[in-house]
Design an enzyme around this catalytic site. Structure first.
Site, PDB file in Angstrom:
ATOM      1  N   LYS A   1      49.267  27.837  32.912  1.00  0.00           N
ATOM      2  CA  LYS A   1      49.465  27.485  34.320  1.00  0.00           C
ATOM      3  C   LYS A   1      50.851  26.873  34.450  1.00  0.00           C
ATOM      4  O   LYS A   1      51.273  26.098  33.577  1.00  0.00           O
ATOM      5  CB  LYS A   1      48.372  26.495  34.748  1.00  0.00           C
ATOM      6  CG  LYS A   1      48.398  26.128  36.222  1.00  0.00           C
ATOM      7  CD  LYS A   1      47.244  25.207  36.610  1.00  0.00           C
ATOM      8  CE  LYS A   1      47.229  24.890  38.088  1.00  0.00           C
ATOM      9  NZ  LYS A   1      46.093  24.024  38.498  1.00  0.00           N
TER      10      LYS A   1
ATOM     11  N   SER B   1      43.210  25.480  42.482  1.00  0.00           N
ATOM     12  CA  SER B   1      44.618  25.815  42.447  1.00  0.00           C
ATOM     13  C   SER B   1      45.021  26.682  41.245  1.00  0.00           C
ATOM     14  O   SER B   1      46.110  27.250  41.247  1.00  0.00           O
ATOM     15  CB  SER B   1      45.440  24.525  42.407  1.00  0.00           C
ATOM     16  OG  SER B   1      45.197  23.827  41.200  1.00  0.00           O
TER      17      SER B   1
ATOM     18  N   SER C   1      39.751  22.763  40.456  1.00  0.00           N
ATOM     19  CA  SER C   1      40.718  23.859  40.317  1.00  0.00           C
ATOM     20  C   SER C   1      40.586  24.725  39.081  1.00  0.00           C
ATOM     21  O   SER C   1      41.314  25.714  38.952  1.00  0.00           O
ATOM     22  CB  SER C   1      42.135  23.300  40.358  1.00  0.00           C
ATOM     23  OG  SER C   1      42.489  23.054  41.685  1.00  0.00           O
TER      24      SER C   1
HETATM   25  N1  GLN Z   1      41.078  22.001  45.953  1.00  0.00           N
HETATM   26  C1  GLN Z   1      41.254  20.619  45.615  1.00  0.00           C
HETATM   27  C2  GLN Z   1      42.518  20.101  46.263  1.00  0.00           C
HETATM   28  O1  GLN Z   1      43.081  20.790  47.011  1.00  0.00           O
HETATM   29  C3  GLN Z   1      41.299  20.456  44.133  1.00  0.00           C
HETATM   30  C4  GLN Z   1      42.576  20.863  43.535  1.00  0.00           C
HETATM   31  C5  GLN Z   1      42.630  20.712  42.060  1.00  0.00           C
HETATM   32  O2  GLN Z   1      41.598  20.571  41.393  1.00  0.00           O
HETATM   33  N2  GLN Z   1      43.830  20.692  41.530  1.00  0.00           N
HETATM   34  O3  GLN Z   1      42.947  19.027  46.026  1.00  0.00           O
END
Ligand code: GLN
Length: 485
Positions: A76, A151, A175
């Site tokens: 990532k 994400s 995410s």
């Molecule tokens: N979707 C969640 C957010 O927008 C979690 C994101 C994540 O786990 N990095 O913060």
């Protein structure tokens, strides 16, 4: 080659059926064929990958190979890679080439793995659909009109489309698990502190945790074993031995007690997703597990508490991007204040700016007690709910996300609906537990994930629970049709 398991690839490399270079070239070819459509990579490091592969081939020839030597993987784009741009999905870091490696990157290199490139993601890991990336959205390989989740959507799509057998990813509120569910792959978020955060761009430091994606529990067990462990460079990393995740896969699940949280099966859950998850749980009962309904009474408060804590921490973490030290700098600033304001205003996207504003507000004098302190108290209540539940059950199961993959654009104008994609995953981060998502079937042709939550440092247990299911089902072996063909 691209459908083989990590164990099969490793055995074939050792038996010299093919070389790491051939294996890497095969995956690069799949990236070239599919990724102009899927957009799951921000950077493909072809030259470095081929050099690493021939190094791996030399180690294999010399009999010095470990189980992961010569196996490809993608990182990532949140993990710092020495000499390779690390953008974090943001215009702010579009020009950032780190002078050092994240500990995770270092450990994976030490294991002899070959990095194919850096995967697309929501900007600073904020999002559930990958639509917040400066580099454009990633498309879901199962239906390219749909999102892959976020994400870590680039990592999930790359694994699902068999462009890489394994990928790193991070999970602050879901995410890893939510994109794994939406793309039909296996993803594991470790216990907070199990994997080093050193060199992982910070979003919300008390929640962020790096983890693994792959095609099966067995494949991810190999990668987790290589990544986990104490790191003196990360003060929140926990100094305790790493379990043998691969060796522990065949633990029996006879007599295992599975907790089903009432709150994860109620309103808001797509009935077709619910039906797939219930069928998976019946499968576990057939395998000898017992099921028990449990309560996580504060779980409806997890999303509101998270959207105070995470923005508060991000507003502090992202204050380092000032246009001075590194990252984007606005042209021709009038004065220092203009430099700060325009650099940040021009380089942060809309969602990141929204979070910084919310977080700054929640931490300001007079509001700290009303919002931040209250959210921290709720966080404690959520941890207590899990503690009580784990006094009665061994693992907790339910849906990973309330729906299957939604269409691009569908939720972008409605942050609240977007935030609710993580309603079943966020509590795990607030409590610091481990959790994973495994493919459990399809609803209207789209993958559905089963979430398995484990107690602190019980990664080996949830991996073996997932593995048992994958021994008797084949959801995890199903792949989408190749994109771009
Ligand atoms: N979707 C969640 C957010 O927008 C979690 C994101 C994540 O786990 N990095 O913060």
């Amino acid at each position: 080659m691209h459908k083989a398991s990590v164990a099969e690839l490793s055995a074939a490399l050792k038996a010299r059926k093919f070389s790491s270079e051939e294996l890497v070239r095969a995956h690069l070819a799949r990236i070239h064929a599919q990724d102009s459509e899927l957009n799951s990579f921000i950077t493909v490091t072809e030259t470095e990958a081929l050099a690493a592969a021939s190094h791996a081939d030399r180690l294999i020839a010399a009999g010095e190979a470990g189980p992961l030597t010569g196996i490809p993987l993608a990182h990532k784009d949140i993990f710092c890679t020495r000499g390779v741009r690390t953008s974090c999905g943001s215009k702010m870091l579009d020009n950032f080439v780190p002078p050092y490696n994240a500990t995770v990157v270092e450990k994976i290199a030490d294991a002899g793995m070959v990095v194919l490139g850096k995967t697309n993601m929501d900007e600073f890991a904020m999002g559930s659909s990958n639509e917040n990336s400066y580099y454009g959205p990633v498309r879901n390989p199962w239906d390219t009109e749909r999102v892959p989740g976020g994400s870590s959507g680039g990592s999930a799509a790359a694994v699902a489309a068999r462009m890489t057998p394994l990928a790193t990813c991070t999970d602050t509120g879901g995410s890893i698990r939510q994109p794994a569910a939406l793309c039909g792959i296996t993803g594991l978020k470790p216990t907070y502190g199990r994997v080093s955060r050193y060199g992982m761009v910070a979003f919300a430091s008390s929640l962020d945790q790096g983890g693994v994606m792959g095609h099966s529990a067995e494949d991810t067990a190999y990668l987790l074993g290589a990544m986990a462990g104490f790191d003196p460079k990360d003060s929140t990393s926990v100094d305790r031995p790493v379990d043998d995740y691969v060796g522990g896969l065949n633990q029996s699940i006879e007599g295992l007690t599975i907790g089903l949280p009432r709150q994860h099966f109620g309103e808001g859950l797509d009935p077709e997703v619910g039906a797939v998850v219930e069928a998976a749980i019946r499968q576990y009962e057939k395998l000898g597990a017992k099921v028990k309904e449990i309560d996580l009474p504060n779980s409806p408060l997890s999303v509101p508490a998270y959207y105070v804590v995470a923005p508060a921490e991000c507003s502090s973490n992202l204050s380092r991007f000032d246009g001075v030290r590194y990252g984007y700098r606005a042209k021709h600033p009038k004065d220092l204040s203009d430099l700060y304001t325009r650099s940040r205003g021009e380089a942060f996207g809309e969602e990141v700016q929204r979070r910084i504003m919310v977080g700054t507000y929640a931490l300001s004098t007079g509001y700290y007690d009303a919002y931040y302190l209250k959210a921290q108290k709720i966080r404690r209540l959520i941890s207590d709910d899990f503690r009580q539940a784990f006094a009665e059950v061994d693992v907790i199961m339910g849906p990973t996300s309330p729906t299957t993959a939604f269409t691009l654009g569908e939720r972008i104008a409605d942050p609240i609906t977007m935030y609710l994609s993580d309603i079943y995953t966020i509590g795990v981060n607030l409590a610091g537990l481990t959790g994973m998502s495994i493919p459990a079937g399809f609803a209207k042709g789209l993958p559905v994930g089963l979430q398995i939550i484990g107690n602190y440092f019980e990664e080996a247990r949830i991996l073996s629970v997932a593995h048992r299911y994958q021994q008797v089902t084949d959801w995890h072996t199903q792949a989408p049709p190749d994109a771009g063909s």
